[in-house]
Write a protein that holds these residues in place. Structure first.
Motif, short mmCIF file in Angstrom:
data_model
loop_
_atom_site.label_atom_id
_atom_site.label_comp_id
_atom_site.label_asym_id
_atom_site.label_seq_id
_atom_site.Cartn_x
_atom_site.Cartn_y
_atom_site.Cartn_z
N ILE A 1 0.86 -1.18 0.00
CA ILE A 1 0.00 0.00 0.00
C ILE A 1 0.90 1.24 0.00
O ILE A 1 2.03 1.18 0.48
CB ILE A 1 -0.95 0.03 1.23
CG1 ILE A 1 -0.16 -0.27 2.50
CG2 ILE A 1 -2.11 -0.94 1.06
CD1 ILE A 1 -0.94 -0.05 3.76
N PRO A 2 0.41 2.36 -0.55
CA PRO A 2 1.26 3.54 -0.68
C PRO A 2 1.80 4.02 0.66
O PRO A 2 1.10 4.02 1.67
CB PRO A 2 0.33 4.59 -1.29
CG PRO A 2 -0.76 3.82 -1.94
CD PRO A 2 -0.93 2.57 -1.14
N LYS A 3 3.06 4.44 0.64
CA LYS A 3 3.69 5.00 1.83
C LYS A 3 3.60 6.52 1.77
O LYS A 3 3.36 7.09 0.70
CB LYS A 3 5.17 4.59 1.85
CG LYS A 3 5.38 3.14 2.22
CD LYS A 3 5.61 3.06 3.69
CE LYS A 3 5.93 1.66 4.17
NZ LYS A 3 5.96 1.62 5.62
N GLY A 4 3.85 7.16 2.90
CA GLY A 4 3.74 8.61 2.95
C GLY A 4 4.89 9.31 2.24
O GLY A 4 5.83 8.68 1.78
N LYS A 5 4.77 10.63 2.18
CA LYS A 5 5.79 11.43 1.49
C LYS A 5 7.13 11.30 2.23
O LYS A 5 8.18 11.24 1.61
CB LYS A 5 5.32 12.89 1.48
CG LYS A 5 6.18 13.80 0.67
CD LYS A 5 5.45 15.13 0.42
CE LYS A 5 6.47 16.24 0.25
NZ LYS A 5 5.98 17.53 0.78
N HIS A 6 7.08 11.31 3.54
CA HIS A 6 8.31 11.17 4.33
C HIS A 6 8.30 9.86 5.11
O HIS A 6 7.30 9.52 5.72
CB HIS A 6 8.45 12.33 5.31
CG HIS A 6 8.52 13.66 4.63
ND1 HIS A 6 9.57 14.03 3.83
CD2 HIS A 6 7.64 14.68 4.61
CE1 HIS A 6 9.35 15.23 3.36
NE2 HIS A 6 8.19 15.66 3.81
N GLN A 7 9.41 9.18 5.06
CA GLN A 7 9.52 7.91 5.78
C GLN A 7 10.28 8.15 7.08
O GLN A 7 11.45 8.52 7.05
CB GLN A 7 10.34 6.90 4.96
CG GLN A 7 10.03 6.88 3.48
CD GLN A 7 8.83 6.03 3.19
OE1 GLN A 7 8.61 5.03 3.85
NE2 GLN A 7 8.05 6.44 2.19
N ILE A 8 9.62 7.92 8.17
CA ILE A 8 10.30 8.04 9.46
C ILE A 8 10.65 6.64 9.95
O ILE A 8 9.80 5.76 9.99
CB ILE A 8 9.41 8.71 10.52
CG1 ILE A 8 8.94 10.08 10.00
CG2 ILE A 8 10.14 8.86 11.84
CD1 ILE A 8 8.08 10.83 10.98
#
Ligand code: FMN
Ligand code: SF4
Ligand code: SF4
Ligand code: FES
Ligand code: FES
Lengths: 617, 150
Positions: B66-73
């Motif tokens: 599933i799509p991940k966010g703009k920033h990966q923490i």
């Protein structure tokens, strides 16, 4: 970079390179290693660039961003040559003063130098700092002085001299003999004799042959391989070319962990430089030998550090190990003979060839030769990377180099070998560290993580931490590992929640026996080490969790109670803002109170409070 | 489906079955997840059964379906960071972003994950946002770091 057409051409180029460089030229070497980068290396380097420019020093002073300088506790570190002054905790704001005082006037900036944690004595020069004194850097030798993106820097310090010697003066058998005689053993954990591995592979009659560098570095708490790949990538590549020549491999791969993007780009840059200058590709240095290297990125699975799973994942499958034999040296990548060695193993090779097997075999203990790099982290004062001869004692590492335990707390254990290793208690501090001695006390050398723990660590929690890690990372192929870890984790959770029983300990021992005997790969076989070592050396801690329902180190959450001390609480409400469940209440500027029913014991309030008003029991 | 984008990725490889993981990595990097239709094409081109692709995609932690966010923490929960209380950092982030570990915020800005070790153990606890490392990240530093990406 020129393309080296012959070995003489390389020698001539190096001669000129060294002649061109003035050993007394001022150099500013900013550490941009794994420990300093997160603390702002880039800002410090940028500040130097600007300040040197402003002062008209840009042409006179060499500025470099280097690999780990060793003593990461003092991040960001800056080394000034030729005086060998080392500054620590440098921030961009400090740079004008360093330029003004040290670079222009030759004075030391006192507030930025090393201070002994016990005597508060200051030392500005590397040679006077205890951390550096007991070390013998071979693999780490160049890290703090070369620019990892410069092939010239590597050549100027004797780089590719080992390769030159191997191609010019040695036959394949001579190289393997030398590695054999040097006593080099694999630095990735198992300690298998490297020369023997190469010989097995060389003798298999099958083509093509492959070479793999294992840069998966999965052990949490270990960052030696990252530091070497980022800080001295050519050393790894040179070792691989020599190894490929010895066993007759035509292709090499470097398998780098997904979490190490910088290592990937540094290695790629070094590979490109090698292709351009004729160290890689067809007809290397006109010797008739062809070899090239490609990078494979890991995709985030601890078990892929294990050699057979690593190979499966390179073939496009999931990283499940297969039983050995056959060993990869007989049948590895695509079923072909493959030598797989760890980053540090490869990085040792050029120096062994260059300086000779006897030189190397003189260092270390009877059965473990040479040096070992450790990442010394946890509760010591001086955290960082150390490289010591095999046989150095734990006490020397923890106390002489590491400067003892932080805040003068009590030493409790040192954990070596990552999740496959054990916790070593204080009675073994005088143990000389090598492959065999660590095994004899229930741990392993592993890849070199050395995590020091003081009395604020709970050994039951540590055991649970590793078992949970391994449970998450087990590939699930074989039952003893998959189910055994699950059951041990369940038992440990019972203990941590105050529901433990004494019979649980015996049950865990039984599970350990099955797992170590019947698991397919090292993950399951050695998963018992964290359990066995803590149960053996710290049994009373298990018992206090089980009998008294107490975690004396104040770590195991379910056994804790958080309260607000009404005397010290200022009513600033910092804790209230942090509490995720709204368990803290009270009027502003008045003492707060925690609702024990609601509290999930996360400890956020404890960290948020500036007045130490939150108490744990 | 964005076929040209996928073609660019596929053109970097020879189309052999063992190119599977690097191809999936490039798709993950470019799309922030592995879209279903794209996987179908990959299966045909590399001659790898879709079942194998899904087994690989679900085995390795870097892949997401599933799509991940703009920033990966990524919060490190490696041994050293664990001992220095990194679970509190993860919890604080989770609380502030309103998202569980392993998930992505509704506005698709942040994905929050924990990882084994980021290799900067001397500065534990460590966290990473995209390709940038942050050391000694105690709970009080969390809001300041988040602000840089909001
Ligand atoms: C679960 C598991 C994880 C491993 N992880 C690594 C690793 O991260 N890096 C490494 O070099 N070796 C690792 N190894 C050891 C490798 O299987 C292999 O023995 C090693 O890469 C061989 O190189 P060496 O002889 O130079 O040590 C691991 C082994 C096991 C069982
Ligand atoms: S021991 Fe564990 S990790 Fe190794 S093959 Fe068996 S299940 Fe997989
Ligand atoms: S420990 Fe956590 S849940 Fe309990 S009061 Fe403190 S912040 Fe709230
Ligand atoms: S990374 Fe800078 S001293 Fe280790
Ligand atoms: S344990 Fe967190 S960076 Fe290594």
């Amino acid at each position: 970079m020129p393309r080296f057409e012959s070995i003489d051409h390389l020698r001539e180029y190096r001669r000129q390179l060294i002649a061109k460089r003035d050993p007394n030229q001022p150099q500013v070497l900013v550490c941009a290693g794994p420990g300093c980068l997160p603390m702002g290396s880039e800002d410090v380097a940028a500040a130097f660039r600007e300040e040197l420019e402003k002062n008209g020093l840009a042409a006179k002073v060499v500025l470099k961003e280097c690999g780990c300088h060793g003593l990461c506790a003092g991040a960001v570190r800056v080394l000034l040559r030729p005086q060998e002054i080392t500054y620590q905790h440098v921030k961009a704001e400090d740079v004008p003063e360093i330029v003004e005082k040290t670079l222009k006037d030759g004075q030391v900036v006192d507030r930025l130098v090393y201070e002994d944690p016990h005597t508060q004595e200051k030392a500005a020069h590397k040679k006077d700092i205890p951390f550096f004194k007991g070390q013998m850097p071979i693999v780490l030798r160049k890290l703090d002085v070369i620019d990892p993106t410069s092939l010239d820097d590597y050549l100027a310090l004797g780089g590719y001299r080992g390769l030159r010697k191997a191609l010019l003066e040695m036959k394949a058998d001579d190289i393997i003999d030398a590695i054999d005689k040097s006593g080099l053993r694999g630095r990735g954990g198992g300690g298998f004799p490297t020369g023997r591995k190469w010989r097995i592979c060389q003798e298999v009659e099958d083509e093509p042959k492959f070479i793999i560098c294992n840069g998966d570095e999965g052990d949490p708490g270990a960052f030696m391989d990252r530091a070497v790949m980022e800080g001295d990538p050519h050393a790894v590549i040179e070792g691989m070319i020599i190894g490929a020549f010895a066993i007759g491999a035509s292709k090499g791969y470097i398998y780098v962990r997904h979490e190490y993007p910088l290592a990937v780009s540094r290695l790629q840059m070094a590979i490109d430089q090698c292709r351009e200058s004729g160290f890689l590709g067809k007809n290397i240095l006109r010797s008739g030998f062809d070899f090239d290297i490609k990078i494979s990125r890991g995709a985030g699975a601890f078990v892929c550090g294990e050699e057979t799973s690593l190979i499966h994942s390179m073939e496009g499958f999931i990283g499940e190990p297969s039983p050995r034999p056959p060993y990869p040296a007989q049948s590895g990548l695509f079923g072909k003979p493959t030598v797989i060695n760890n980053v540090e193993t490869w990085a040792n090779v050029p120096e062994i060839i260059n300086l000779g097997a006897d030189w190397y075999a003189d260092i270390g203990t009877e059965k473990s030769k040479g040096t070992k790099v450790f990442s010394l982290v946890g509760a010591v004062n001086q955290t960082g990377l150390v490289e010591v001869p095999m046989g150095t004692t734990l006490r020397q590492i923890v106390y002489d180099l590491g400067g003892g335990i932080r805040q003068d707390r009590e030493f409790k254990a040192v954990q070596t070998g990552g999740p496959s290793g054990g916790c070593i208690p204080p009675q073994f501090l005088d143990l000389p560290v090598d492959y065999d001695s660590l095994q004899s006390v229930g741990s392993i050398m592993g890849s070199g993580g050395m995590i020091v723990m003081d009395t604020s660590s709970c050994m039951v929690d540590v055991a649970r931490y590793f078992i949970n890690f391994l449970y998450q990372e087990s590939c699930g192929k074989c039952t003893p590992c998959r189910e055994g870890l699950k059951q041990i984790l369940f038992i440990l959770d019972e203990i941590i929640h105050g529901r433990g029983q004494e019979e649980h300990l015996g049950l865990m021992e039984e599970l350990c026996a099955v797992m170590s005997a019947a698991s397919i790969c090292g993950l399951g076989k050695s998963a018992v080490n964290p359990i066995r070592s803590t149960m053996k050396y710290f049994r009373e801690e298990y018992l206090s969790h089980i009998r008294d329902k107490k975690c004396h180190a104040l770590v195991c959450r379910p056994l804790l109670k958080y309260t607000v001390d009404p005397e010290t609480c200022t009513g600033c409400l910092a804790c209230v803002r942090e509490c995720p469940v709204g368990a803290i209440s009270g009027k502003k500027k008045m003492a707060q109170e925690i609702d024990q029913e609601l509290c999930i014991k996360c400890g956020l309030c404890y960290e948020a409070c500036q007045f130490e008003a939150i108490k744990i029991e | 489906m964005d076929l040209p984008r996928l073609e660019t990725i596929l053109s970097r490889y020879e189309g052999e079955p063992w190119d599977l993981i690097p191809v999936l990595q490039d798709i993950q990097d470019s799309y922030s997840y592995l879209p279903k239709d794209e996987l179908q094409v990959v299966s045909e081109r590399l001659n790898v059964p879709l079942t194998q692709i899904y087994s690989v995609a679900t085995f390795f932690k870097m892949f997401s379906l599933i799509p991940k966010g703009k920033h990966q923490i990524k919060v490190c929960t490696g041994t050293t960071c664990h001992l220095k209380g990194s679970h509190r950092v993860a919890e604080s982030l989770s609380h502030r972003l309103g998202v569980e570990v392993g998930y992505t915020t509704k506005d698709m800005q942040f994905s929050l994950d924990t990882v084994g070790c980021l290799g900067s153990c001397a500065q534990a606890p460590v966290m990473m946002v995209d390709d940038k490392y942050y050391g000694r990240t105690t709970v009080d530093k969390v809001p300041k770091i988040l602000k840089l990406y909001k």
